[in-house]
Design a protein around this motif. Structure first.
Motif, PDB file in Angstrom:
ATOM      1  N   ILE A 283       0.364  -1.525  -0.050  1.00  0.00           N
ATOM      2  CA  ILE A 283       0.208  -0.104   0.422  1.00  0.00           C
ATOM      3  C   ILE A 283       0.833   1.050  -0.280  1.00  0.00           C
ATOM      4  N   VAL A 284       2.368   1.207   1.023  1.00  0.00           N
ATOM      5  CA  VAL A 284       3.115   2.092   0.829  1.00  0.00           C
ATOM      6  C   VAL A 284       2.753   2.810  -0.835  1.00  0.00           C
ATOM      7  N   ARG A 285       3.660   1.837  -1.798  1.00  0.00           N
ATOM      8  CA  ARG A 285       3.981   2.247  -3.090  1.00  0.00           C
ATOM      9  C   ARG A 285       2.948   2.360  -3.649  1.00  0.00           C
ATOM     10  N   MET A 286       1.455   2.059  -3.494  1.00  0.00           N
ATOM     11  CA  MET A 286       0.395   2.528  -4.197  1.00  0.00           C
ATOM     12  C   MET A 286       0.065   3.914  -4.247  1.00  0.00           C
ATOM     13  N   ARG A 287       0.188   4.231  -2.645  1.00  0.00           N
ATOM     14  CA  ARG A 287       0.348   5.732  -2.437  1.00  0.00           C
ATOM     15  C   ARG A 287       1.217   6.961  -2.590  1.00  0.00           C
ATOM     16  N   GLU A 288       2.536   6.156  -3.074  1.00  0.00           N
ATOM     17  CA  GLU A 288       3.698   6.404  -3.475  1.00  0.00           C
ATOM     18  C   GLU A 288       2.729   7.112  -4.839  1.00  0.00           C
ATOM     19  N   VAL A 289       2.988   6.372  -5.446  1.00  0.00           N
ATOM     20  CA  VAL A 289       1.666   6.681  -6.675  1.00  0.00           C
ATOM     21  C   VAL A 289       1.181   8.323  -6.734  1.00  0.00           C
ATOM     22  N   VAL A 290       0.393   8.010  -5.812  1.00  0.00           N
ATOM     23  CA  VAL A 290      -0.684   9.336  -5.650  1.00  0.00           C
ATOM     24  C   VAL A 290       0.323  10.574  -5.939  1.00  0.00           C
ATOM     25  N   GLU A 291       1.335  10.510  -4.285  1.00  0.00           N
ATOM     26  CA  GLU A 291       2.524  11.929  -4.499  1.00  0.00           C
ATOM     27  C   GLU A 291       2.951  12.054  -5.445  1.00  0.00           C
ATOM     28  N   SER A 292       3.424  11.287  -5.945  1.00  0.00           N
ATOM     29  CA  SER A 292       4.227  11.262  -7.375  1.00  0.00           C
ATOM     30  C   SER A 292       3.423  12.207  -8.470  1.00  0.00           C
ATOM     31  N   ILE A 293       2.256  11.964  -8.098  1.00  0.00           N
ATOM     32  CA  ILE A 293       1.029  12.957  -8.615  1.00  0.00           C
ATOM     33  C   ILE A 293       1.284  14.038  -9.324  1.00  0.00           C
ATOM     34  N   LYS A 294       1.471  14.173  -6.934  1.00  0.00           N
ATOM     35  CA  LYS A 294       1.118  15.742  -6.687  1.00  0.00           C
ATOM     36  C   LYS A 294       2.188  16.486  -7.436  1.00  0.00           C
ATOM     37  N   ILE A 295       3.259  16.188  -7.152  1.00  0.00           N
ATOM     38  CA  ILE A 295       4.941  16.058  -7.641  1.00  0.00           C
ATOM     39  C   ILE A 295       5.046  16.912  -9.223  1.00  0.00           C
ATOM     40  N   ILE A 296       4.196  15.960  -9.265  1.00  0.00           N
ATOM     41  CA  ILE A 296       4.523  16.322 -11.102  1.00  0.00           C
ATOM     42  C   ILE A 296       3.515  17.484 -11.477  1.00  0.00           C
ATOM     43  N   ARG A 297       1.997  17.285 -11.292  1.00  0.00           N
ATOM     44  CA  ARG A 297       1.533  18.428 -10.945  1.00  0.00           C
ATOM     45  C   ARG A 297       2.693  20.226 -10.870  1.00  0.00           C
ATOM     46  N   GLN A 298       2.686  19.911  -9.762  1.00  0.00           N
ATOM     47  CA  GLN A 298       3.365  21.108  -8.905  1.00  0.00           C
ATOM     48  C   GLN A 298       4.942  21.702 -10.417  1.00  0.00           C
ATOM     49  N   VAL A 299       5.848  20.247 -11.188  1.00  0.00           N
ATOM     50  CA  VAL A 299       6.771  20.944 -11.402  1.00  0.00           C
ATOM     51  C   VAL A 299       6.263  21.751 -12.718  1.00  0.00           C
ATOM     52  N   ILE A 300       4.779  21.215 -13.291  1.00  0.00           N
ATOM     53  CA  ILE A 300       4.308  21.806 -14.704  1.00  0.00           C
ATOM     54  C   ILE A 300       3.678  23.129 -14.509  1.00  0.00           C
ATOM     55  N   GLU A 301       3.455  23.186 -13.068  1.00  0.00           N
ATOM     56  CA  GLU A 301       3.584  24.633 -12.915  1.00  0.00           C
ATOM     57  C   GLU A 301       3.887  25.691 -12.815  1.00  0.00           C
ATOM     58  N   LYS A 302       5.375  24.543 -12.218  1.00  0.00           N
ATOM     59  CA  LYS A 302       6.965  25.647 -12.058  1.00  0.00           C
ATOM     60  C   LYS A 302       7.069  26.362 -13.394  1.00  0.00           C
ATOM     61  N   LEU A 303       7.333  25.542 -14.289  1.00  0.00           N
ATOM     62  CA  LEU A 303       8.198  25.010 -15.555  1.00  0.00           C
ATOM     63  C   LEU A 303       7.563  26.377 -16.429  1.00  0.00           C
ATOM     64  N   GLU A 304       9.306  26.656 -16.615  1.00  0.00           N
ATOM     65  CA  GLU A 304       9.586  27.998 -17.313  1.00  0.00           C
ATOM     66  C   GLU A 304      10.545  27.418 -19.258  1.00  0.00           C
ATOM     67  N   PRO A 305      10.004  27.952 -19.562  1.00  0.00           N
ATOM     68  CA  PRO A 305      11.471  28.176 -21.100  1.00  0.00           C
ATOM     69  C   PRO A 305      12.774  28.575 -20.491  1.00  0.00           C
ATOM     70  N   GLY A 306      12.982  27.833 -21.570  1.00  0.00           N
ATOM     71  CA  GLY A 306      14.736  28.339 -20.380  1.00  0.00           C
ATOM     72  C   GLY A 306      15.764  27.364 -21.444  1.00  0.00           C
ATOM     73  N   SER A 307      16.829  27.088 -20.453  1.00  0.00           N
ATOM     74  CA  SER A 307      17.826  25.757 -21.808  1.00  0.00           C
ATOM     75  C   SER A 307      17.733  24.780 -20.999  1.00  0.00           C
ATOM     76  N   ILE A 308      18.501  23.382 -21.288  1.00  0.00           N
ATOM     77  CA  ILE A 308      17.943  22.823 -20.883  1.00  0.00           C
ATOM     78  C   ILE A 308      19.401  21.562 -20.778  1.00  0.00           C
ATOM     79  N   MET A 309      20.635  21.968 -20.646  1.00  0.00           N
ATOM     80  CA  MET A 309      22.088  22.096 -20.611  1.00  0.00           C
ATOM     81  C   MET A 309      22.651  22.928 -20.126  1.00  0.00           C
ATOM     82  N   GLY A 310      23.226  22.500 -18.885  1.00  0.00           N
ATOM     83  CA  GLY A 310      24.468  23.305 -18.057  1.00  0.00           C
ATOM     84  C   GLY A 310      25.876  23.151 -19.210  1.00  0.00           C
TER      85      GLY A 310
END
Lengths: 391, 190
Positions: A283-310
């Motif tokens: 059940i920890v694994r299954m709940r982590e799936v939901v937490e990962s979705i939460k993180i992905i949503r926040q990432v998409i909110e924060k995404l801004e155009p820019g360079s992808i290579m340092g």
């Protein structure tokens, strides 16, 4: 030289010596290397007393490629495809950890967009890996349909990865300093759509399997690993969290940009069974799936155009020193111990600390006294990948 | 932090001879503590049981072959958030033929598999280990692969495992040649 298969008698059990007295009553059975419940080429020698397991000895190394030796002859960039093949169900996480190890030594600054996209891909990969664990675990216990549901959604993630990196399983996508390829806005919108679907789907999984009466009967109170056992054996990831300890490197020792994100660390609470049993690990694994979705949503909110290579030097030379860098992968803490010589182009020594390796060493501890069928459930709940154990 | 820890070890374990190695750039590299090879068990026992450090988990044992000596690194971890989190503890093994050190299985059960791997790859035997067998390679495999002077055996049980026309042979020879050129240049410069 005398080999093991020349010896007539089975060799004596070494950890639990008390079973030696019962030797005449015990039957030695080999589970594996081709047993489907072992998720790869793992052989477990089990000593059975009728249907009770008296002792289990894992034999590993069937997939040993000595990748650590190979890496000593490759330049730092050339190691990445080898790292892919460690945990082939979570290649992105493997690549990322390796890239971060080198970047720490180089002192490279990775652009913000690249960091965010790395988190996005790795959390997607975590979902894919947990879906695989969910599906194969159900198969271990005799339920076939959850596997098909899980693979349907895993396929969606793999399609996205294929578009972005060109490969379905072994990507070579996260490079030292950044990423190989950028995500287009259209692909990002597909990730959003996937997240919406996946959230609904995860609820369905709970109805389908988690709260299923037969599933609970097979997994609750089975293969209990206490928190103390987990700490003694160095177990990490869902095993440790399933036992009830709130420990996640993304929260406790945040690397990359994880400190900016808001997510929970699910732990096994024992609402069914008890903390540390197979059901709680699952059940920890299954709940982590939901937490990962939460993180992905926040990432998409924060995404801004820019360079992808340092900025990375063309000929990569590292100074003398050593680093032990760890990160949270779907199966636990993966770490690289990298030793370099002055101005070296290849690693002097690259040691992979694989989570599954230590988890396998826990099997002799939990096995004694279990039914064989329960032992299969325990092995499945650890969710091992042999590519990572044998390296 | 490593300086205080090494002082603490020296005060409490006599003969441990702990030396802290501090890197100049702590952001990039890790510091470590090297202790006397014969005292590893006592030091680990002290670090685990003592109240100020209480490292309760051994996560990784890594061997490194520096050709003139071998090093065994113990990565200790503490789950207590208030204490020191991670420590790299090192011991040196100079004898390459009869390399042996004390096992720490008595303190950390996780050392069982980890020490077997170090034995398999570097040929360092661990005294008092309950099950000192090879773990990844077959039991009758010759040599220890991660040693720098390792040469793979040609045949294994009638199978050719290291053929002459091996694919990456040129690459390897290239690297060896490059190293030889470098060495010659360094000698010339001297």
């Amino acid at each position: 030289m005398q080999t093991r298969w020349d010896v007539g008698e089975p060799h004596k059990p070494t950890i639990n010596t008390s079973t030696e007295q019962l030797k005449s009553d015990l039957l030695t059975l080999n589970m594996g290397p081709q047993h489907p419940a072992t998720h790869g080429v793992l052989r477990i020698e089990i000593w059975t007393d009728s249907e009770i397991v008296a002792h289990a000895i894992p034999h590993i190394g069937y997939l040993h490629r000595c990748m650590e030796k190979h890496c000593e002859n490759l330049d730092f960039r050339g190691v990445i495809p080898f790292v892919d093949r460690l945990d082939y169900l979570a290649s992105m996480n493997m690549e990322w950890t390796y890239a971060m190890t080198i970047e720490k030594m180089l002192g490279t600054e990775v652009p913000r967009r690249a960091e965010l996209l790395r988190i996005l891909t790795c959390e997607l990969q975590r979902i894919a890996s947990h879906l695989m664990a969910f599906g194969t675990y159900a198969i271990d216990l005799g339920a076939f349909s959850p596997f098909l549901y899980a693979f349907d959604y895993r396929e969606k993630i793999l399609r996205l990865f294929e578009e972005v990196s060109g490969a379905r399983l072994l990507y070579n996508y996260i490079w030292i300093g950044g990423l190989w390829n950028d995500w287009s806005p259209e692909q990002i919108s597909r990730v959003t759509a996937f997240c919406d679907d996946m959230e609904e789907e995860a609820k369905k999984y709970h109805e389908l399997l988690s709260m299923n009466k037969i599933f609970i009967a097979r997994t609750a109170h089975v293969g209990v690993m206490s928190v103390q056992d987990c700490i003694d054996f160095g177990a990490t990831g869902p095993i440790l969290r399933g036992a009830g300890m709130k420990w996640d490197l993304r929260k406790n020792e945040p690397y990359s940009l994880y400190s900016e994100f808001d997510f929970d660390v699910p732990v096994g609470t024992g609402e069914v069974g008890e903390p540390g049993d197979c059901w709680n690990r699952y059940i920890v694994r299954m709940r982590e799936v939901v937490e990962s979705i939460k993180i992905i949503r926040q990432v998409i909110e924060k995404l801004e155009p820019g360079s992808i290579m340092g900025k990375v030097p063309k000929v990569m030379k590292l100074p003398e020193g050593e680093v032990y860098f760890r990160s949270e992968c779907p199966r636990g803490e993966l770490a690289f111990h990298l030793v370099t010589k002055q101005d070296s182009k290849e690693p002097f020594r690259l040691k992979v600390r694989s989570p599954c390796f230590t988890h396998t060493s826990m099997l002799p501890r939990v096995a004694p006294g279990q039914m064989i069928a329960d032992f299969v459930a325990t092995v499945g709940s650890i969710d091992i990948v042999l590519g990572e154990i044998d390296r | 932090m490593h300086k205080e820890l090494s002082d603490l070890i020296n005060r409490n374990v006599s003969g441990a001879n702990a030396v802290a190695y501090l890197t100049a750039d702590a952001k990039k590299f890790d510091s470590s503590i090297t202790v006397e090879t014969s005292h590893i068990y006592k030091v680990v026992e002290f670090l685990k049981t003592n109240k100020t450090t209480s490292f309760n988990s051994l996560h990784c044992i890594s061997g490194v072959d520096y050709t003139d000596y071998m090093e065994v690194c113990y990565m200790l971890t503490n789950y207590d958030p208030s204490a020191v989190r991670n420590l790299t503890l090192k011991v040196r093994v100079t004898d390459r033929v009869n390399a042996a050190i004390d096992s720490v299985v008595g303190q950390f059960v996780s050392a069982d598999f980890l020490e077997r791997e170090v034995y398999d790859m570097f040929g360092i035997k661990f005294n008092n280990h309950p099950d000192m067998r090879r773990i990844l390679c077959p039991d009758d495999w010759e040599g220890f692969p991660l040693r720098k002077d390792y040469v793979a055996q040609k045949d294994y049980n009638g199978m050719t495992v290291y053929p002459d026309n091996k694919m990456n042979m040129e690459d390897r020879e290239f690297i060896v040649r490059q190293n030889m050129i470098k060495k010659a240049q360094a000698e010339k410069a001297q």
